[in-house]
Design a protein around this motif. Structure first.
Motif, PDB file in Angstrom:
ATOM      1  N   GLN A 224       0.831  -1.203   0.000  1.00  0.00           N
ATOM      2  CA  GLN A 224       0.000   0.000   0.000  1.00  0.00           C
ATOM      3  C   GLN A 224       0.867   1.256   0.000  1.00  0.00           C
ATOM      4  O   GLN A 224       0.567   2.231  -0.705  1.00  0.00           O
ATOM      5  CB  GLN A 224      -0.922   0.008   1.216  1.00  0.00           C
ATOM      6  CG  GLN A 224      -1.818   1.254   1.274  1.00  0.00           C
ATOM      7  CD  GLN A 224      -2.865   1.187   2.364  1.00  0.00           C
ATOM      8  OE1 GLN A 224      -3.131   0.124   2.934  1.00  0.00           O
ATOM      9  NE2 GLN A 224      -3.474   2.322   2.676  1.00  0.00           N
ATOM     10  N   MET A 227       2.194   1.947  -3.490  1.00  0.00           N
ATOM     11  CA  MET A 227       1.142   2.475  -4.366  1.00  0.00           C
ATOM     12  C   MET A 227       0.839   3.932  -4.055  1.00  0.00           C
ATOM     13  O   MET A 227       0.706   4.765  -4.962  1.00  0.00           O
ATOM     14  CB  MET A 227      -0.114   1.612  -4.244  1.00  0.00           C
ATOM     15  CG  MET A 227      -0.014   0.283  -4.966  1.00  0.00           C
ATOM     16  SD  MET A 227      -1.589  -0.609  -5.031  1.00  0.00           S
ATOM     17  CE  MET A 227      -1.458  -1.608  -3.549  1.00  0.00           C
ATOM     18  N   GLU A 228       0.729   4.260  -2.773  1.00  0.00           N
ATOM     19  CA  GLU A 228       0.429   5.645  -2.402  1.00  0.00           C
ATOM     20  C   GLU A 228       1.553   6.579  -2.831  1.00  0.00           C
ATOM     21  O   GLU A 228       1.308   7.687  -3.328  1.00  0.00           O
ATOM     22  CB  GLU A 228       0.195   5.748  -0.895  1.00  0.00           C
ATOM     23  CG  GLU A 228      -1.119   5.143  -0.439  1.00  0.00           C
ATOM     24  CD  GLU A 228      -1.465   5.537   0.983  1.00  0.00           C
ATOM     25  OE1 GLU A 228      -0.797   6.438   1.547  1.00  0.00           O
ATOM     26  OE2 GLU A 228      -2.416   4.950   1.543  1.00  0.00           O
ATOM     27  N   ASN A 230       3.725   6.174  -5.288  1.00  0.00           N
ATOM     28  CA  ASN A 230       3.674   6.321  -6.752  1.00  0.00           C
ATOM     29  C   ASN A 230       2.582   7.284  -7.175  1.00  0.00           C
ATOM     30  O   ASN A 230       2.768   8.087  -8.109  1.00  0.00           O
ATOM     31  CB  ASN A 230       3.462   4.963  -7.411  1.00  0.00           C
ATOM     32  CG  ASN A 230       4.732   4.126  -7.473  1.00  0.00           C
ATOM     33  OD1 ASN A 230       5.841   4.650  -7.331  1.00  0.00           O
ATOM     34  ND2 ASN A 230       4.578   2.836  -7.688  1.00  0.00           N
ATOM     35  N   MET A 231       1.440   7.216  -6.521  1.00  0.00           N
ATOM     36  CA  MET A 231       0.342   8.132  -6.849  1.00  0.00           C
ATOM     37  C   MET A 231       0.715   9.576  -6.516  1.00  0.00           C
ATOM     38  O   MET A 231       0.320  10.505  -7.208  1.00  0.00           O
ATOM     39  CB  MET A 231      -0.916   7.730  -6.087  1.00  0.00           C
ATOM     40  CG  MET A 231      -1.502   6.386  -6.498  1.00  0.00           C
ATOM     41  SD  MET A 231      -2.239   6.389  -8.151  1.00  0.00           S
ATOM     42  CE  MET A 231      -3.731   7.335  -7.848  1.00  0.00           C
ATOM     43  N   SER A 236       7.038   4.965 -10.669  1.00  0.00           N
ATOM     44  CA  SER A 236       6.660   3.649 -11.191  1.00  0.00           C
ATOM     45  C   SER A 236       7.406   2.554 -10.418  1.00  0.00           C
ATOM     46  O   SER A 236       7.835   1.562 -10.986  1.00  0.00           O
ATOM     47  CB  SER A 236       6.971   3.551 -12.683  1.00  0.00           C
ATOM     48  OG  SER A 236       8.343   3.824 -12.933  1.00  0.00           O
ATOM     49  N   VAL A 262      -5.937  -1.043  -4.553  1.00  0.00           N
ATOM     50  CA  VAL A 262      -5.950  -0.829  -6.006  1.00  0.00           C
ATOM     51  C   VAL A 262      -7.283  -0.246  -6.437  1.00  0.00           C
ATOM     52  O   VAL A 262      -7.355   0.723  -7.205  1.00  0.00           O
ATOM     53  CB  VAL A 262      -5.664  -2.151  -6.756  1.00  0.00           C
ATOM     54  CG1 VAL A 262      -6.014  -2.006  -8.231  1.00  0.00           C
ATOM     55  CG2 VAL A 262      -4.193  -2.534  -6.611  1.00  0.00           C
ATOM     56  N   TYR A 265      -7.783   3.510  -5.128  1.00  0.00           N
ATOM     57  CA  TYR A 265      -7.012   4.559  -5.798  1.00  0.00           C
ATOM     58  C   TYR A 265      -7.137   4.512  -7.326  1.00  0.00           C
ATOM     59  O   TYR A 265      -6.605   5.380  -8.009  1.00  0.00           O
ATOM     60  CB  TYR A 265      -5.529   4.447  -5.420  1.00  0.00           C
ATOM     61  CG  TYR A 265      -5.242   4.862  -3.998  1.00  0.00           C
ATOM     62  CD1 TYR A 265      -5.288   6.201  -3.612  1.00  0.00           C
ATOM     63  CD2 TYR A 265      -4.916   3.914  -3.029  1.00  0.00           C
ATOM     64  CE1 TYR A 265      -5.029   6.584  -2.301  1.00  0.00           C
ATOM     65  CE2 TYR A 265      -4.658   4.291  -1.720  1.00  0.00           C
ATOM     66  CZ  TYR A 265      -4.711   5.617  -1.371  1.00  0.00           C
ATOM     67  OH  TYR A 265      -4.447   5.983  -0.065  1.00  0.00           O
ATOM     68  N   TYR A 267      -5.685   2.362  -9.045  1.00  0.00           N
ATOM     69  CA  TYR A 267      -4.302   2.065  -9.427  1.00  0.00           C
ATOM     70  C   TYR A 267      -4.292   1.180 -10.667  1.00  0.00           C
ATOM     71  O   TYR A 267      -5.112   0.280 -10.806  1.00  0.00           O
ATOM     72  CB  TYR A 267      -3.601   1.384  -8.262  1.00  0.00           C
ATOM     73  CG  TYR A 267      -2.102   1.500  -8.276  1.00  0.00           C
ATOM     74  CD1 TYR A 267      -1.464   2.728  -8.053  1.00  0.00           C
ATOM     75  CD2 TYR A 267      -1.302   0.386  -8.479  1.00  0.00           C
ATOM     76  CE1 TYR A 267      -0.095   2.821  -8.036  1.00  0.00           C
ATOM     77  CE2 TYR A 267       0.083   0.483  -8.454  1.00  0.00           C
ATOM     78  CZ  TYR A 267       0.668   1.698  -8.238  1.00  0.00           C
ATOM     79  OH  TYR A 267       2.045   1.797  -8.223  1.00  0.00           O
ATOM     80  N   GLN A 268      -3.361   1.423 -11.558  1.00  0.00           N
ATOM     81  CA  GLN A 268      -3.395   0.785 -12.875  1.00  0.00           C
ATOM     82  C   GLN A 268      -2.683  -0.552 -12.943  1.00  0.00           C
ATOM     83  O   GLN A 268      -2.881  -1.317 -13.874  1.00  0.00           O
ATOM     84  CB  GLN A 268      -2.776   1.726 -13.915  1.00  0.00           C
ATOM     85  CG  GLN A 268      -3.529   3.039 -14.080  1.00  0.00           C
ATOM     86  CD  GLN A 268      -4.966   2.831 -14.484  1.00  0.00           C
ATOM     87  OE1 GLN A 268      -5.269   2.121 -15.443  1.00  0.00           O
ATOM     88  NE2 GLN A 268      -5.885   3.412 -13.719  1.00  0.00           N
ATOM     89  N   GLU A 269      -1.858  -0.856 -11.951  1.00  0.00           N
ATOM     90  CA  GLU A 269      -1.051  -2.075 -12.041  1.00  0.00           C
ATOM     91  C   GLU A 269      -1.719  -3.228 -11.325  1.00  0.00           C
ATOM     92  O   GLU A 269      -2.249  -3.076 -10.223  1.00  0.00           O
ATOM     93  CB  GLU A 269       0.342  -1.859 -11.451  1.00  0.00           C
ATOM     94  CG  GLU A 269       1.244  -3.070 -11.603  1.00  0.00           C
ATOM     95  CD  GLU A 269       2.580  -2.872 -10.899  1.00  0.00           C
ATOM     96  OE1 GLU A 269       3.474  -3.692 -11.109  1.00  0.00           O
ATOM     97  OE2 GLU A 269       2.721  -1.906 -10.150  1.00  0.00           O
TER      98      GLU A 269
END
Length: 271
Positions: A224, A227-228, A230-231, A236, A262, A265, A267-269
């Motif tokens: 998590q 991901m946060e 990266n956002m 990446s 995911v 957010y 999230y794309q991955e």
């Protein structure tokens, strides 16, 4: 590469990853068992064959090989095994490449639901340690982190050097609140770590395209946090999470948490 979640013995998993990832991991935030015989949901916390240090040694030796030349490992621990861990890390990484930090695991600003534990000989325990291991400290400069700073009326994040005392980045209690927000249950883990703290440790030691590995992934906090981050900064970063199958922890907690984050957010991955 894609981020990945591996279920299984972390020693076996790390050995299998050496061929592809030796010298390529930039950050390793890990939260190993503390060897305190507390009631965990998920991880065995005590009763290791031989000793706790014997359990940790081969994992840290492989971690050393996996770290890049500017790689950094952050290891959460309490006083029960701090001394043995610190000495073990100095042996593997070299004395000059090991430091220690203190994490204030209590803070009234975050501890809305904290249950106070009994005092120990009249002393309230309010901290834990983070052992910091550099692959090569002489050639490594950590990035500033977003430290909450009181401006007289409110807290706001400002870029600051990482300090040896970590405060105002969440607590053990607030980490339990984060799990409750996702699962509707607060006590899935006894000693979870807050996303904010792990995110800032990753920010300190990573670039936007770094690979992050947590081989004691537990509830998935590191995933998590990646991901946060990266956002926030358009990075990446990829993460490799390894967790065991005790109590079906991977399928019951780690993976569902990542999937929910995911979805939250956008999230794309995929993981």
């Amino acid at each position: 590469m894609k981020s990945m979640l591996i279920e299984g013995d972390n020693l076996v998993a790390m050995q299998s990853l050496l061929a592809e990832f030796e010298g390529k991991i930039d950050v390793m935030p890990i939260d190993p068992p503390y060897n305190t015989a507390i009631g965990y949901t998920g991880y065995k916390d005590s009763g290791f064959a031989g000793s706790w240090a014997q359990f940790m040694r081969p994992r840290l030796e492989i971690a050393y090989k996996l770290l890049s030349e500017h790689g950094v490992m952050f290891i959460n621990i309490d006083e029960n095994e701090f001394c043995s861990l610190y000495l073990l890390c100095r042996e593997i990484f070299g004395a000059r490449n090991v430091m220690s930090m203190v994490w204030k695991k209590t803070n009234p600003r975050f501890d809305k639901n904290r249950v106070e534990k009994p005092l120990e000989a009249g002393i309230r325990r309010t901290h834990e340690f983070i052992v910091v291991c550099f692959k090569n400290k002489a050639n490594t400069v950590l990035n500033p982190v977003m430290q909450p700073v009181w401006d007289g009326s409110k807290y706001e994040d400002r870029l600051q050097p990482l300090e040896t005392i970590i405060d105002d980045m969440g607590t053990n209690s607030s980490a339990k609140d984060e799990l409750e927000d996702i699962f509707g249950e607060r006590n899935l883990f006894q000693t979870p770590k807050p996303v904010k703290m792990i995110k800032e440790l990753i920010r300190a030691a990573s670039g936007k395209q770094s690979v992050v590995m947590d081989f004691f992934a537990g509830s998935g906090t590191t995933g998590q946090a990646v991901m946060e981050l990266n956002m926030e900064d358009g990075g990446s970063r990829k993460c490799i999470l390894i967790t065991n199958d005790e109590n079906n922890i991977c399928k019951r907690i780690t993976l569902p948490r990542l999937q929910k984050v995911v979805a939250l957010y956008g999230y794309q991955e995929e993981i």
